[in-house]
Design an enzyme around this catalytic site. Structure first.
Site, PDB file in Angstrom:
ATOM      1  N   ASP A  64       0.832  -1.208   0.000  1.00 24.75           N
ATOM      2  CA  ASP A  64       0.000   0.000   0.000  1.00 24.75           C
ATOM      3  C   ASP A  64       0.869   1.262   0.000  1.00 24.75           C
ATOM      4  OD1 ASP A  64      -2.314   1.498   0.171  1.00 24.75           O
ATOM      5  OD2 ASP A  64      -3.076   0.484   1.958  1.00 24.75           O
ATOM      6  N   ASP A  73     -10.806   1.957  -3.216  1.00 28.52           N
ATOM      7  CA  ASP A  73     -11.307   1.657  -1.875  1.00 28.52           C
ATOM      8  C   ASP A  73     -12.824   1.689  -1.843  1.00 28.52           C
ATOM      9  OD1 ASP A  73      -8.940   1.178  -0.692  1.00 28.52           O
ATOM     10  OD2 ASP A  73      -8.815   3.048   0.433  1.00 28.52           O
TER      11      ASP A  73
HETATM   12  C1  DGJ Z   1      -5.841   1.824   1.897  1.00 27.26           C
HETATM   13  C2  DGJ Z   1      -6.188   0.607   1.096  1.00 27.26           C
HETATM   14  O1  DGJ Z   1      -6.635   0.969  -0.165  1.00 27.26           O
HETATM   15  C3  DGJ Z   1      -7.226  -0.202   1.864  1.00 27.26           C
HETATM   16  O2  DGJ Z   1      -7.661  -1.275   1.086  1.00 27.26           O
HETATM   17  C4  DGJ Z   1      -6.611  -0.665   3.137  1.00 27.26           C
HETATM   18  O3  DGJ Z   1      -5.535  -1.524   2.869  1.00 27.26           O
HETATM   19  C5  DGJ Z   1      -6.136   0.535   3.952  1.00 27.26           C
HETATM   20  N1  DGJ Z   1      -5.294   1.397   3.174  1.00 27.26           N
HETATM   21  C6  DGJ Z   1      -5.402   0.082   5.170  1.00 27.26           C
HETATM   22  O4  DGJ Z   1      -4.858   1.119   5.849  1.00 27.26           O
END
Ligand code: DGJ
Length: 705
Positions: free
Chosen positions: A445, A509
């Protein structure tokens, strides 16, 4: 006699004039007729020298030069403390090798060497270009810009570009390209949610299925600049390259700078042709799976299910429930490492939180494996929280500019990976976790942009991306069987360069099926389904508050690399049955979805969208029709379905339907009784769609009889 080169594939031709000056692209488009004589071609095509301007021909070469009287944006900008700011190159050597060509050019006065590389892929029809500049002088050369330039034909009059934000990625917009320029700049230090590095330029009103279109994608994971221009003399071009900050690249004697690769392709069948070429290229040339024959496993990601509340006993319940619905890979997301109880602390402290996991991770991994699944883990390796042991020990490892206060984004800073000790530390932590546990998958990430990044007194966007690539490469070298997902708060960092190192990207997300329809459609212009992470989220979507039934969520998540992102333990039985049904449907379709040709269809009404995948042998197809908004009309319209074998008949039947039939007293007959139709009929006349409820989707199976 002109020195002309003809690169071609079955569908595309590229003619380049490579004489004494920088090479010029004379033609790029549909394959020229067999046996075309290039000198005749030149006579028929080359432009005149108009009155009342430079007395010689001004060429939009593969790196336009101001020195030759061209008043457009130059391909190269830089200087030696002011000197050598307007170079003029001569072509010294051309090396042609199949469909690859390299031009070695020099300006001996400015002591600069410019190499231009082009490669046309025979199978995907994708053209890859990059330039490399070498400082052959004995003083430093400050490089401001070096970009890929491609001349476009005059039919190129409309642009489709991409914009967005967090949870709203890959949105499309159109603009006319006429009598002026179009600039798309990204300064965020990742490809960004806002300015995806891709663009389509084509005939006015090009559609999914019709029109001449050129598609472009810059493979670079940080700052970029696209510049399309309709020049005052009628010519058009596109430039795409890295956007450099002042002083960011200074070449010492002997040093080189290489542009990111620009991937481009041409289609005379609208946007579908572009996407199919890009998909083929990604499949054949870009993404490398550690085990290519392995099926793409269904994911369960814990993020929206439990967020930071990690309790091993409960997670094992989730594992068991996941196995029951058919999940094949279980990924623990954020929250597993020391003191990570919310998003305010602990990034950088990549040690298992022993308070949460007193018995370590092993019992969970064992449980995952006993249930026939693989285990994956989340990391955000480039980050450091101000509230972390790492920051307390090494505040100087933060990527910032000395003397200025660095902003936090999501309460975090970026780690300066250009400091060797910081790089080694994070590599060691990753290595340690991957060696200590049977982790087969990393979700990598990156939840913030780079702001004022400086390293060694210079802007350090470029340096950060290079260090990041090095880090991923080294992790892969040490752990070649581990798959990696690129994620950046959703789809904030995805491009062909990082996809050479990763096998999946998290598209957004936002797990709201309605939003996902648009996001996945946008992503589909460049990326094939098997690498586009798409999850069934909770019934009440966490990021939008909308509710959708399991069918609409399931049908939508089928068109990507499918996963589930919720807590299956708490889901009701009906929901769970829905997940199991779509997971099993996905398993039966994944071979087709991940190898076939992807088509987006032109629908009659703007509130709907449709796409489908046709197997390479054209025996099978699966088609999705989504009603995004309230139908504007009482009556529906037929959906033309191209891409099938025109000499064959097909059986058409409904696979799934998330809509109730409240808007119809009677469905189109094929929906109740599977129908046999010819491919020609399906393409020319189409298949009559039902009148559907807003926010619903229909899944259709089409098989050759
Ligand atoms: C952002 C990501 O896109 C989410 O899927 C998740 O992993 C969060 N970060 C976790 O902090």
């Amino acid at each position: 006699m002109n020195k002309l080169l003809h690169l071609h594939t079955e569908t595309t031709s590229l003619v380049i004039k490579a004489d004494k000056t920088l090479p010029e692209m004379l033609y790029w488009g549909k394959r020229l007729p067999e046996g075309t004589d290039l000198d005749t071609f030149f006579a028929a095509n080359h432009h005149p020298v108009p009155q009342a301007r430079i007395d010689t021909d001004t060429v939009v070469s593969l790196c336009p030069e101001h020195a030759r009287g061209l008043f457009t944006a130059p391909g190269l900008e830089g200087c030696r403390n002011g000197d050598n700011w307007s170079p003029e190159f001569t072509l010294e050597e051309t090396v042609l090798n199949g469909q690859q060509v390299s031009f070695l050019c020099r300006d001996r006065l400015a002591a600069l060497k410019l190499d231009i590389h082009l490669s046309l892929n025979l199978k995907s029809h994708v053209l890859s270009t990059h330039l490399e500049l070498t400082n052959e002088g004995n003083s430093n050369y400050q490089l401001h810009k070096l970009t890929n330039t491609l001349l476009l034909p005059t039919i190129a009059r409309e642009i489709m570009y991409f914009h967005g934000r967090w949870t709203h990625e890959f949105q499309t917009e159109r603009k006319k390209l006429d009598r002026s320029g179009f600039i798309l700049e990204n300064r965020r230090g990742r490809t960004s949610h806002e300015h995806f590095p891709g663009i389509m330029i084509g005939q006015a009103n090009f559609s999914e299925t019709a029109g001449k279109v050129y598609g472009f994608h810059l493979a670079w994971s940080a700052n970029h600049r696209f510049h399309a221009e309709a020049m005052s003399d009628g010519r058009r071009y596109l430039q795409a390259g890295e956007l450099l900050m002042p002083g960011e690249v200074e070449l010492i004697p002997g040093e080189s700078y290489r542009t990111p690769t620009l991937y481009s392709t041409y289609s005379n069948k609208g946007l579908n042709g572009i996407s199919q070429n890009f998909h083929r290229h990604v499949r054949n040339e870009i993404v490398r799976f550690p085990e290519p024959q392995k099926v793409r496993p269904v994911h369960l990601n814990t993020w929206e299910g439990i967020y930071f509340n990690h309790d091993p006993e409960y997670i094992m319940k989730m594992v068991r429930s996941s196995a029951e619905i058919g999940v094949e890979r279980f990924i623990i997301d954020d929250g597993w490492f020391r003191s990570r109880n919310d998003d305010k602390a602990a990034l950088g402290d990549w040690y298992l939180d022993e308070k949460k996991y007193p018995n370590g991770l092993q019992p969970i991994i064992n449980c995952v494996k006993e249930h026939g699944m693989e285990f994956g883990l989340w990391f955000e390796p480039e980050m450091i929280s101000p509230d972390s042991d790492l920051y307390r020990a090494h505040p100087e490892w933060m990527l910032h500019t000395e003397g200025y206060e660095q902003v936090t984004i999501r309460n975090q800073y970026v780690l300066n990976l250009q400091i060797p000790e910081a790089f080694d530390y994070v590599l060691d932590r990753l290595d340690n976790m991957l060696t200590g546990y049977d982790i087969r998958y990393i979700k990598w990430d990156m939840n913030r942009e780079l702001v004022q990044p400086t390293n060694n007194c210079r802007a350090a966007f470029h340096g950060h991306v290079e260090a990041y690539y090095r880090l991923v490469d080294e992790v892969r070298r040490r752990h070649p069987m581990v798959e990696i997902e690129t994620c950046s708060g959703g789809g904030g960092r995805v491009d062909f360069e990082i996809l050479k190192r990763t096998q999946r990207f998290w598209a957004s997300d936002c797990n709201d099926a309605l939003e996902r329809q648009t996001i996945q459609r946008g992503a589909s212009y460049f990326f094939p389904l098997e690498i586009t992470g798409a999850h069934i989220g909770a019934k009440l979507c966490h990021t939008t508050g909308r509710q959708h039934n399991a069918d609409f969520r399931g049908i939508t998540a089928l068109f990507g690399h499918m996963g589930v992102e919720l807590d299956p333990v708490r889901a009701c039985e009906e929901e769970k049955r829905g997940f199991a049904r779509y997971i099993s449907l996905y398993k039966s379709l994944r071979q087709l979805l991940y190898t076939g040709d992807f088509f987006r269809y032109d629908t009659a009404h703007r509130e709907s969208q449709a796409w489908g995948v046709v197997s390479l042998d054209q025996r099978e197809a699966v088609v999705m029709f989504a009603q995004m908004d309230m139908p504007e009309y009482a009556m529906s319209a037929p959906l033309p379905i191209p891409g099938l074998n025109q000499t064959k008949d097909y059986k058409v039947r409904v696979l799934e339907n998330s809509s109730s039939n409240i808007y119809m007293k009677q469905c189109p007959p094929w929906m109740t009784e599977p129908a046999i139709m010819s491919a020609a009929l399906l393409e020319q006349v189409g298949l009559m769609m039902p009148v559907m409820q807003p926010e619903s989707a229909l899944l259709i199976q089409i098989s050759q009889v």
